[in-house]
Scaffold this active site. Structure first.
Site, PDB file in Angstrom:
ATOM      1  N   ILE A  46      49.224  36.307  41.893  1.00  0.00           N
ATOM      2  CA  ILE A  46      48.515  37.290  41.062  1.00  0.00           C
ATOM      3  C   ILE A  46      48.186  38.404  42.050  1.00  0.00           C
ATOM      4  O   ILE A  46      47.285  38.268  42.871  1.00  0.00           O
ATOM      5  CB  ILE A  46      47.254  36.712  40.401  1.00  0.00           C
ATOM      6  CG1 ILE A  46      47.612  35.578  39.439  1.00  0.00           C
ATOM      7  CG2 ILE A  46      46.493  37.821  39.667  1.00  0.00           C
ATOM      8  CD1 ILE A  46      46.424  34.922  38.755  1.00  0.00           C
ATOM      9  N   PRO A  47      48.951  39.496  42.027  1.00  0.00           N
ATOM     10  CA  PRO A  47      48.972  40.455  43.135  1.00  0.00           C
ATOM     11  C   PRO A  47      47.785  41.427  43.221  1.00  0.00           C
ATOM     12  O   PRO A  47      47.931  42.638  43.077  1.00  0.00           O
ATOM     13  CB  PRO A  47      50.287  41.201  42.906  1.00  0.00           C
ATOM     14  CG  PRO A  47      50.443  41.187  41.423  1.00  0.00           C
ATOM     15  CD  PRO A  47      49.908  39.848  40.981  1.00  0.00           C
ATOM     16  N   CYS A  48      46.626  40.888  43.524  1.00  0.00           N
ATOM     17  CA  CYS A  48      45.440  41.739  43.675  1.00  0.00           C
ATOM     18  C   CYS A  48      45.572  42.674  44.878  1.00  0.00           C
ATOM     19  O   CYS A  48      44.887  43.691  44.952  1.00  0.00           O
ATOM     20  CB  CYS A  48      44.173  40.894  43.765  1.00  0.00           C
ATOM     21  SG  CYS A  48      44.191  39.651  45.056  1.00  0.00           S
ATOM     22  N   HIS A  49      46.493  42.368  45.790  1.00  0.00           N
ATOM     23  CA  HIS A  49      46.714  43.244  46.949  1.00  0.00           C
ATOM     24  C   HIS A  49      47.341  44.574  46.537  1.00  0.00           C
ATOM     25  O   HIS A  49      47.327  45.522  47.315  1.00  0.00           O
ATOM     26  CB  HIS A  49      47.598  42.533  47.995  1.00  0.00           C
ATOM     27  CG  HIS A  49      48.954  42.149  47.497  1.00  0.00           C
ATOM     28  ND1 HIS A  49      49.170  40.987  46.782  1.00  0.00           N
ATOM     29  CD2 HIS A  49      50.158  42.767  47.600  1.00  0.00           C
ATOM     30  CE1 HIS A  49      50.459  40.911  46.469  1.00  0.00           C
ATOM     31  NE2 HIS A  49      51.073  41.976  46.954  1.00  0.00           N
TER      32      HIS A  49
END
Length: 158
Positions: A120-123
């Site tokens: 889950i690409p919160c970056h």
């Protein structure tokens, strides 16, 4: 709940999940953690897909996810999954996608509580001015992940 620890280019990751899906991928900075020799069957596909991602062979994950959180947090995490590989959005854009620019702080908080790092690409969420902003895994990891995803042959993002 099954657990495994794997070594990656951005450090040790703790993976947790079961037959319902992956519940967490968390960075661990404890040098005493023992890397898992045997990966539980529920986590094998996660390990394979993360390895492919780090090798530059995977741009999307195809995993059953089961993060624990509030309904709002889950909405934010679902939106995060819509950010394409190699792209970023800022917190205001995220709030607008959720339908209300006033939820910017709540969206940022939910982003920071994402239990499934990388997948889950919160970056991929950055500051409105294009700067790197908080990342639970550390800004050095956020920078590394974004540079991995940025198309090669172009200048560094940061």
């Amino acid at each position: 709940m099954e657990t495994a620890f794997i070594k990656t280019p951005v450090g040790i990751l703790e993976l947790k999940g079961n037959f319902e899906g992956l519940s967490s991928v968390l960075f661990k900075d404890d040098e005493t953690i023992v890397i898992s020799e045997k990966i539980p069957k529920e986590l094998k596909d996660v390990v394979v897909q993360l390895k492919e991602y780090f090798e530059g062979k995977r741009k999307e994950f195809n995993l059953k996810l089961s993060p624990n959180g509030t309904d709002f947090q889950k909405r934010v995490w679902k939106k995060l999954q819509e950010i394409p590989f190699g792209k970023t959005v800022n917190y205001l854009q995220m709030a607008n996608q959720l339908g209300d620019p006033k939820v910017i702080r709540a969206a940022a908080s939910a982003n920071g509580k994402n239990p499934i790092s990388i997948i889950i690409p919160c970056h991929r969420v950055i500051g409105s001015d294009g700067s790197l902003t908080g990342y639970a895994g550390g800004l050095h990891r956020k920078k590394w992940l974004l540079e991995l995803e940025y198309p090669s042959g172009q200048q560094s993002l940061f």
